[in-house]
Write a protein that holds these residues in place. Structure first.
Motif, PDB file in Angstrom:
ATOM      1  N   UNK A 219      39.196  31.508  40.611  1.00 19.15           N
ATOM      2  CA  UNK A 219      40.358  32.789  40.315  1.00 19.15           C
ATOM      3  C   UNK A 219      40.372  32.606  38.777  1.00 19.15           C
ATOM      4  N   UNK A 220      41.175  33.779  38.351  1.00 20.15           N
ATOM      5  CA  UNK A 220      42.229  33.433  36.839  1.00 20.15           C
ATOM      6  C   UNK A 220      43.158  34.448  37.140  1.00 20.15           C
ATOM      7  N   UNK A 221      44.305  33.664  37.249  1.00 19.43           N
ATOM      8  CA  UNK A 221      45.595  33.942  37.424  1.00 19.43           C
ATOM      9  C   UNK A 221      46.358  34.742  36.133  1.00 19.43           C
ATOM     10  N   UNK A 222      46.715  35.963  36.037  1.00 23.42           N
ATOM     11  CA  UNK A 222      46.731  37.040  35.638  1.00 23.42           C
ATOM     12  C   UNK A 222      48.616  36.606  35.864  1.00 23.42           C
ATOM     13  N   UNK A 223      48.826  37.030  34.191  1.00 22.30           N
ATOM     14  CA  UNK A 223      50.788  37.121  33.958  1.00 22.30           C
ATOM     15  C   UNK A 223      50.790  38.560  33.553  1.00 22.30           C
ATOM     16  N   UNK A 224      52.025  38.592  34.458  1.00 21.67           N
ATOM     17  CA  UNK A 224      52.324  40.199  34.469  1.00 21.67           C
ATOM     18  C   UNK A 224      52.940  41.045  33.753  1.00 21.67           C
ATOM     19  N   UNK A 225      53.441  39.795  32.273  1.00 20.69           N
ATOM     20  CA  UNK A 225      53.981  40.472  30.847  1.00 20.69           C
ATOM     21  C   UNK A 225      52.655  40.689  30.232  1.00 20.69           C
ATOM     22  N   UNK A 226      51.806  40.977  30.629  1.00 24.55           N
ATOM     23  CA  UNK A 226      51.007  41.587  29.098  1.00 24.55           C
ATOM     24  C   UNK A 226      51.035  43.124  29.344  1.00 24.55           C
ATOM     25  N   UNK A 227      49.992  43.287  27.688  1.00 23.68           N
ATOM     26  CA  UNK A 227      50.447  45.335  27.829  1.00 23.68           C
ATOM     27  C   UNK A 227      49.247  45.554  28.767  1.00 23.68           C
ATOM     28  N   UNK A 228      48.425  46.853  28.465  1.00 20.62           N
ATOM     29  CA  UNK A 228      47.325  46.693  29.686  1.00 20.62           C
ATOM     30  C   UNK A 228      46.633  46.791  28.919  1.00 20.62           C
ATOM     31  N   UNK A 229      46.836  46.702  27.517  1.00 19.31           N
ATOM     32  CA  UNK A 229      45.411  46.884  26.943  1.00 19.31           C
ATOM     33  C   UNK A 229      45.112  45.150  26.586  1.00 19.31           C
ATOM     34  N   UNK A 230      45.829  44.359  26.904  1.00 19.26           N
ATOM     35  CA  UNK A 230      45.449  42.907  26.807  1.00 19.26           C
ATOM     36  C   UNK A 230      44.807  42.421  27.935  1.00 19.26           C
ATOM     37  N   UNK A 231      45.450  43.102  29.381  1.00 18.62           N
ATOM     38  CA  UNK A 231      45.375  42.881  30.878  1.00 18.62           C
ATOM     39  C   UNK A 231      43.955  43.326  30.540  1.00 18.62           C
ATOM     40  N   UNK A 232      43.201  44.619  30.767  1.00 16.90           N
ATOM     41  CA  UNK A 232      41.990  44.992  30.208  1.00 16.90           C
ATOM     42  C   UNK A 232      40.502  44.068  29.224  1.00 16.90           C
ATOM     43  N   UNK A 233      41.307  43.868  27.696  1.00 20.15           N
ATOM     44  CA  UNK A 233      40.757  42.730  27.430  1.00 20.15           C
ATOM     45  C   UNK A 233      40.332  41.708  28.381  1.00 20.15           C
ATOM     46  N   UNK A 234      41.360  41.094  28.967  1.00 19.72           N
ATOM     47  CA  UNK A 234      41.740  39.441  29.341  1.00 19.72           C
ATOM     48  C   UNK A 234      40.449  39.873  30.717  1.00 19.72           C
ATOM     49  N   UNK A 235      40.623  41.033  31.651  1.00 16.37           N
ATOM     50  CA  UNK A 235      39.840  41.313  32.488  1.00 16.37           C
ATOM     51  C   UNK A 235      38.338  41.696  32.032  1.00 16.37           C
ATOM     52  N   UNK A 236      37.866  41.937  31.115  1.00 20.11           N
ATOM     53  CA  UNK A 236      36.293  41.680  30.799  1.00 20.11           C
ATOM     54  C   UNK A 236      36.006  40.952  30.239  1.00 20.11           C
ATOM     55  N   UNK A 237      36.632  39.985  29.652  1.00 22.13           N
ATOM     56  CA  UNK A 237      36.123  38.740  29.165  1.00 22.13           C
ATOM     57  C   UNK A 237      36.100  37.768  30.744  1.00 22.13           C
ATOM     58  N   UNK A 238      36.501  37.451  31.503  1.00 21.36           N
ATOM     59  CA  UNK A 238      36.414  36.971  32.456  1.00 21.36           C
ATOM     60  C   UNK A 238      35.620  37.562  33.015  1.00 21.36           C
ATOM     61  N   UNK A 239      35.080  38.364  33.035  1.00 22.92           N
ATOM     62  CA  UNK A 239      33.996  38.836  34.216  1.00 22.92           C
ATOM     63  C   UNK A 239      32.793  38.863  33.788  1.00 22.92           C
ATOM     64  N   UNK A 240      33.249  39.162  32.355  1.00 26.99           N
ATOM     65  CA  UNK A 240      31.893  38.127  30.997  1.00 26.99           C
ATOM     66  C   UNK A 240      31.418  36.922  31.314  1.00 26.99           C
ATOM     67  N   UNK A 241      32.446  36.118  31.264  1.00 30.22           N
ATOM     68  CA  UNK A 241      32.236  34.916  31.565  1.00 30.22           C
ATOM     69  C   UNK A 241      31.969  34.165  32.977  1.00 30.22           C
ATOM     70  N   UNK A 242      32.076  35.148  34.093  1.00 33.37           N
ATOM     71  CA  UNK A 242      31.694  34.526  35.733  1.00 33.37           C
ATOM     72  C   UNK A 242      32.930  34.343  36.342  1.00 33.37           C
ATOM     73  N   UNK A 243      33.947  34.970  35.429  1.00 34.05           N
ATOM     74  CA  UNK A 243      35.374  34.643  36.772  1.00 34.05           C
ATOM     75  C   UNK A 243      34.555  35.387  38.131  1.00 34.05           C
ATOM     76  N   UNK A 244      34.795  34.964  39.222  1.00 34.23           N
ATOM     77  CA  UNK A 244      34.556  36.286  39.967  1.00 34.23           C
ATOM     78  C   UNK A 244      35.785  36.541  41.256  1.00 34.23           C
ATOM     79  N   UNK A 245      37.205  36.465  40.148  1.00 26.53           N
ATOM     80  CA  UNK A 245      38.385  37.089  41.185  1.00 26.53           C
ATOM     81  C   UNK A 245      39.785  37.128  40.401  1.00 26.53           C
TER      82      UNK A 245
END
Ligand code: FMN
Length: 361
Positions: A219-245
């Protein structure tokens, strides 16, 4: 009303300075001073249990990272009724963390500001306890939250070290890149850094999973201080690299939600509890709308009632975690939320909590 011994202990603990009170709370848990979860009927159990990321959770309420940093009281927490316990953040080497005072209670706002800075015993000292807990029969889900040492420049090396040592004894591993109290840590959530780091984590997992034939979700733990675009980019990368939640979210460095008169407003560190609710919900909703169910979400940040828990589930969370609200509402909150969620499922005609996930989106 007759007070039970753990309730006296709770009152005493609340009267102490925050860091000392945490130490005493851990001692009380080790000494058996805590409320046990009530037995549940088959119907309630069936309603609250879920399969998430390949793991069986007996209920959706987990203990968030930071409470049991050195993996000392997992058994007590499971007995209290948590469906999952996440220990850590644990780092490769022991480190003292930041100078004291480094944690502040904001009782009026029901919040906490902390700048502990990953103080902890290091993985080698924690491993015997971790191993014992993992091998126990009567336990809930066991997560290990991993981080890097403050002075280590090669972040990938530290996270790999943690995976190599923790993998065999974890049901899941949380990669924490979102604490505001380790200089530069949150920069690892930037797209290129994240790709590099998660590629290293994926390679480490593949190697161990091949050898052991056991797959541990990350699982990847996110920060609440990220801009919307940054959140989306990070979760796309997370999904691409096999993060499960995704765990949404860690503490915030924002202070605008605190009144100007708040005594600790200008203390450096991460703010948690009730003042974090709105930000954590916003980040959760962005994740849920973007992912459309592609990855499970674990909500954390100011979940202090069954209503708030129900809202997070409606906003797309399959699971929940608590920390700061327990300081203000006591450990009974775990049972209160679980029974409240069951009640709301009944009212809505759901036989399982998973049917409520994302219903408010
Ligand atoms: C005193 C304290 C220490 C924490 N330490 C950690 C930590 O070591 N690792 C981590 O991932 N999160 C840590 N957290 C963040 C919590 O896990 C959680 O994400 C955050 O506090 C929001 O949830 P809450 O409002 O229920 O506390 C800590 C929080 C507090 C209050």
């Amino acid at each position: 009303m007759i007070m039970r011994p753990y309730q006296y202990a709770n009152k005493l603990v609340q009267a102490l300075p925050p860091e000392l009170s945490h130490t005493v709370a851990l001692l009380a848990l080790r000494g058996g001073l805590y409320p046990r979860a009530r037995g549940r009927t088959e119907e309630v159990r069936a309603c609250l249990s879920q399969q998430v990321a390949g793991l069986h959770f007996i209920n959706p309420v987990g203990m968030a990272a930071g409470f049991d940093k050195n993996a000392e009281v997992m058994h007590a927490l499971w007995k209290i009724g948590f469906g999952a316990v996440e220990v850590g953040t644990i780092t490769p080497q022991p480190q003292p963390g930041n100078p004291r005072p480094r944690v502040f209670r904001l009782p009026e706002e029901q919040g906490v500001i902390n700048r502990y800075g990953f103080n902890g015993q290091g993985i080698a000292a924690c491993l015997p306890r971790i191993k014992k807990a993992f091998e126990a029969q009567d336990r809930g889900v066991f997560g290990i939250n991993i981080g890097k040492n403050k002075l280590q420049e090669d972040a990938v090396a530290d996270y790999r070290h943690m995976i190599e040592h923790a993998y065999a004894y974890a049901d899941y591993i949380t990669i924490n890149l979102s604490s505001p109290n380790t200089p530069g840590l949150r920069n690892l959530l930037d797209e290129d850094n994240l790709k590099l780091l998660l590629a290293g984590m994926r390679a480490a997992r593949e190697k161990i999973a091949d050898k052991t034939q056991r797959y541990v979700p990350f699982f990847l733990k996110l920060s609440p201080d990220m801009e919307e675009l940054h959140i989306k980019q990070s979760i796309d990368v997370a999904a691409m690299f096999g993060i499960n939640g995704l765990i949404v979210s860690n503490t915030t460095i924002e202070r605008s939600m605190l009144p100007p008169a708040c005594a600790y407003r200008d203390e450096i560190g991460g703010l948690s509890g009730a003042p974090l609710k709105a930000r954590a919900c916003q980040a959760l909703e962005i994740c849920a709308r973007h992912l459309k169910g592609a990855l499970p979400l674990i909500a954390v940040g100011g979940i202090d009632s069954a209503d708030e828990a129900w809202r997070r589930i409606g906003l797309g969370a399959s699971l929940l975690q608590l920390y700061t609200p327990l300081l203000y509402h006591g450990l009974g909150l775990v049972e209160e939320i679980n029974s409240g969620l069951h009640q709301r499922c009944q009212q809505n005609g759901y036989s399982n909590i998973s049917q409520a996930v994302g219903k408010m989106l």
